[in-house]
Design a protein around this motif. Sequence first.
Motif, PDB file in Angstrom:
ATOM      1  N   LYS A  77       7.700 -10.276   2.387  1.00  0.00           N
ATOM      2  CA  LYS A  77       7.963 -10.091   0.545  1.00  0.00           C
ATOM      3  C   LYS A  77       6.647 -10.009  -0.617  1.00  0.00           C
ATOM      4  N   ILE A  78       6.625 -11.365  -0.752  1.00  0.00           N
ATOM      5  CA  ILE A  78       5.552 -11.188  -1.502  1.00  0.00           C
ATOM      6  C   ILE A  78       4.335 -10.600  -1.642  1.00  0.00           C
ATOM      7  N   PHE A  79       3.854 -10.744  -0.091  1.00  0.00           N
ATOM      8  CA  PHE A  79       2.685 -10.164   0.320  1.00  0.00           C
ATOM      9  C   PHE A  79       2.698  -8.429   0.581  1.00  0.00           C
ATOM     10  N   SER A  80       4.184  -7.659   0.395  1.00  0.00           N
ATOM     11  CA  SER A  80       4.245  -6.760   0.820  1.00  0.00           C
ATOM     12  C   SER A  80       3.589  -5.533   0.732  1.00  0.00           C
ATOM     13  N   PRO A  81       2.666  -5.926   2.519  1.00  0.00           N
ATOM     14  CA  PRO A  81       1.657  -4.953   2.450  1.00  0.00           C
ATOM     15  C   PRO A  81       1.809  -3.421   2.844  1.00  0.00           C
ATOM     16  N   GLY A  82       0.566  -2.830   2.172  1.00  0.00           N
ATOM     17  CA  GLY A  82       1.246  -1.291   2.763  1.00  0.00           C
ATOM     18  C   GLY A  82       0.803  -1.423   4.542  1.00  0.00           C
ATOM     19  N   ALA A 139       0.215 -13.593  11.238  1.00  0.00           N
ATOM     20  CA  ALA A 139      -0.278 -12.646  11.375  1.00  0.00           C
ATOM     21  C   ALA A 139       0.313 -12.257  11.853  1.00  0.00           C
ATOM     22  N   ALA A 140       1.322 -12.250  12.778  1.00  0.00           N
ATOM     23  CA  ALA A 140       1.863 -10.428  14.747  1.00  0.00           C
ATOM     24  C   ALA A 140       3.054 -10.280  12.948  1.00  0.00           C
ATOM     25  N   ALA A 141       3.920 -11.354  12.245  1.00  0.00           N
ATOM     26  CA  ALA A 141       4.509 -10.079  11.208  1.00  0.00           C
ATOM     27  C   ALA A 141       3.993  -9.617  10.154  1.00  0.00           C
ATOM     28  N   TYR A 142       2.520  -9.815   9.537  1.00  0.00           N
ATOM     29  CA  TYR A 142       2.328  -9.035   8.710  1.00  0.00           C
ATOM     30  C   TYR A 142       1.033  -7.551   9.098  1.00  0.00           C
ATOM     31  N   LEU A 143       0.619  -7.954  10.760  1.00  0.00           N
ATOM     32  CA  LEU A 143       0.789  -7.273  11.720  1.00  0.00           C
ATOM     33  C   LEU A 143       1.970  -5.644  12.117  1.00  0.00           C
ATOM     34  N   GLN A 144       2.755  -6.449  12.323  1.00  0.00           N
ATOM     35  CA  GLN A 144       3.978  -5.837  12.634  1.00  0.00           C
ATOM     36  C   GLN A 144       4.560  -4.787  10.653  1.00  0.00           C
ATOM     37  N   ALA A 145       3.996  -5.368   9.715  1.00  0.00           N
ATOM     38  CA  ALA A 145       5.018  -5.133   8.841  1.00  0.00           C
ATOM     39  C   ALA A 145       4.058  -4.432   8.455  1.00  0.00           C
ATOM     40  N   SER A 194     -13.367  -1.197  12.315  1.00  0.00           N
ATOM     41  CA  SER A 194     -14.146  -2.027  12.132  1.00  0.00           C
ATOM     42  C   SER A 194     -13.511  -3.579  11.033  1.00  0.00           C
ATOM     43  N   PHE A 195     -14.220  -4.376  11.227  1.00  0.00           N
ATOM     44  CA  PHE A 195     -13.514  -5.813  10.362  1.00  0.00           C
ATOM     45  C   PHE A 195     -14.907  -5.683   9.781  1.00  0.00           C
ATOM     46  N   ARG A 196     -16.100  -4.839   9.087  1.00  0.00           N
ATOM     47  CA  ARG A 196     -16.690  -4.932   7.987  1.00  0.00           C
ATOM     48  C   ARG A 196     -15.706  -4.194   6.612  1.00  0.00           C
ATOM     49  N   LEU A 197     -15.208  -5.328   5.910  1.00  0.00           N
ATOM     50  CA  LEU A 197     -14.559  -4.952   4.864  1.00  0.00           C
ATOM     51  C   LEU A 197     -15.175  -5.421   3.946  1.00  0.00           C
ATOM     52  N   THR A 198     -14.722  -5.249   2.318  1.00  0.00           N
ATOM     53  CA  THR A 198     -15.455  -5.707   0.955  1.00  0.00           C
ATOM     54  C   THR A 198     -14.646  -6.811   0.576  1.00  0.00           C
ATOM     55  N   GLY A 199     -13.568  -6.931   1.234  1.00  0.00           N
ATOM     56  CA  GLY A 199     -12.848  -7.995   0.089  1.00  0.00           C
ATOM     57  C   GLY A 199     -11.320  -8.201   1.045  1.00  0.00           C
ATOM     58  N   PHE A 200      -9.966  -8.943   0.562  1.00  0.00           N
ATOM     59  CA  PHE A 200      -8.615  -9.078   1.118  1.00  0.00           C
ATOM     60  C   PHE A 200      -7.732  -8.119   0.429  1.00  0.00           C
ATOM     61  N   ASP A 201      -7.161  -7.926   1.336  1.00  0.00           N
ATOM     62  CA  ASP A 201      -5.615  -7.354   0.047  1.00  0.00           C
ATOM     63  C   ASP A 201      -4.697  -8.492  -0.399  1.00  0.00           C
TER      64      ASP A 201
END
Length: 323
Positions: A13-18, A34-40, A100-107
């Motif tokens: 809820k606090i992250f509310s990922p897109g 991690a599983a809950a995040y990937l499901q959301a 890819s797992f190349r990122l500029t940062g994290f949400d």
Amino acid sequence: MRHQPVLVEEVIKIFSPGSNSTLLDATIGNGGHAAAYLQAAAHGRVVGLDVDPAALQDTRKNLGDLSRRVHLINTNFAYLNDALTGGGIIASAPLPTSGSFRLTGFDHILFDLGIGSHQLDNPARGFSFQTNGPLNMQFGPAESLPDAELISLNHLARRLRHFPSAHEIVHGLTESELSQVIRHYGEERLSGRIAAAIKTAHPSTTKDLSAVITDAVPLSYRRGRIHPATRTFQALRLAANRELESLTTALPQALHLLHHGGTLAVISFHSLEDRIVKNFFKEYAILTTKQTILTRKPIRAHEAEIAKNNRSRSAKLRAIKKT
Ligand SMILES: C[S@@+](CC[C@H](N)C(=O)[O-])C[C@H]1O[C@@H](n2cnc3c(N)ncnc32)[C@H](O)[C@@H]1O
């Protein structure tokens, strides 16, 4: 036993990922959060760290199909910046390929601190006074750890030429040094008499140590809310893994790796960890002069969760937004 994650709904809820959000899970453990995040987040990606190689072996299996969107790294989060930049995860521009797992940062970044059931319930790891095992208490084979707050621990590591296990801490320190460790990392007011009893009895297993502590404290203390060995076991585990020092080192790095507008959340399980998180968040809020703290008071588990998972009783979730 597979770890039962705490405050999962509250974290999501606090992250509310897109749909395309990215999470750095600094303590991925068995992968429950991690599983809950990937499901959301239908197309979301997770970079998961854990200092314990044994925990990571189960993570991919537990995540099943979701693991295609997960990149795992075996490292202490104290070194997360090095692990991500050195490993090529963080780049100045992401590669165009979507997988890819190349990122500029994290949400989003999550720390779910301390120990998991996958460690506590394994007697061979020596974390629990409920089962018998060697006095180990190390999360993983440590090649490097941040300096300890107590100088005696740094001296011991230098003398041994490796980072000491709980057994080596108990036997390698003097009585007064051991008492200081138990007071500092366990907030144990009877640290003096407990250290004296340990130095006399030379316990070498978790059950031995627990019995020595129980015998050393007064009857009234034995009838307290928590087992008399709880604080000493916490102290030795924190000292062996330099948990507080790793957290202090990691939080500014995490904030740096977060995108602007991203959220950093930390679940802690005792007052020493919570104090570090609270003070770090406060300092950041003062520095930015903005309302960035999302949790004025820490979020706690509801009765229903506590009834199902006793470990959630002491969990506190704090979160901050990067501005
Ligand atoms: C409470 S468990 C996390 C459980 C996880 N959220 C889940 O859903 O399964 C904590 C994990 O953090 C790991 N850990 C503790 N200190 C660490 C550190 N300094 N760096 C990396 N991992 C750490 C432990 O090995 C353990 O697996």
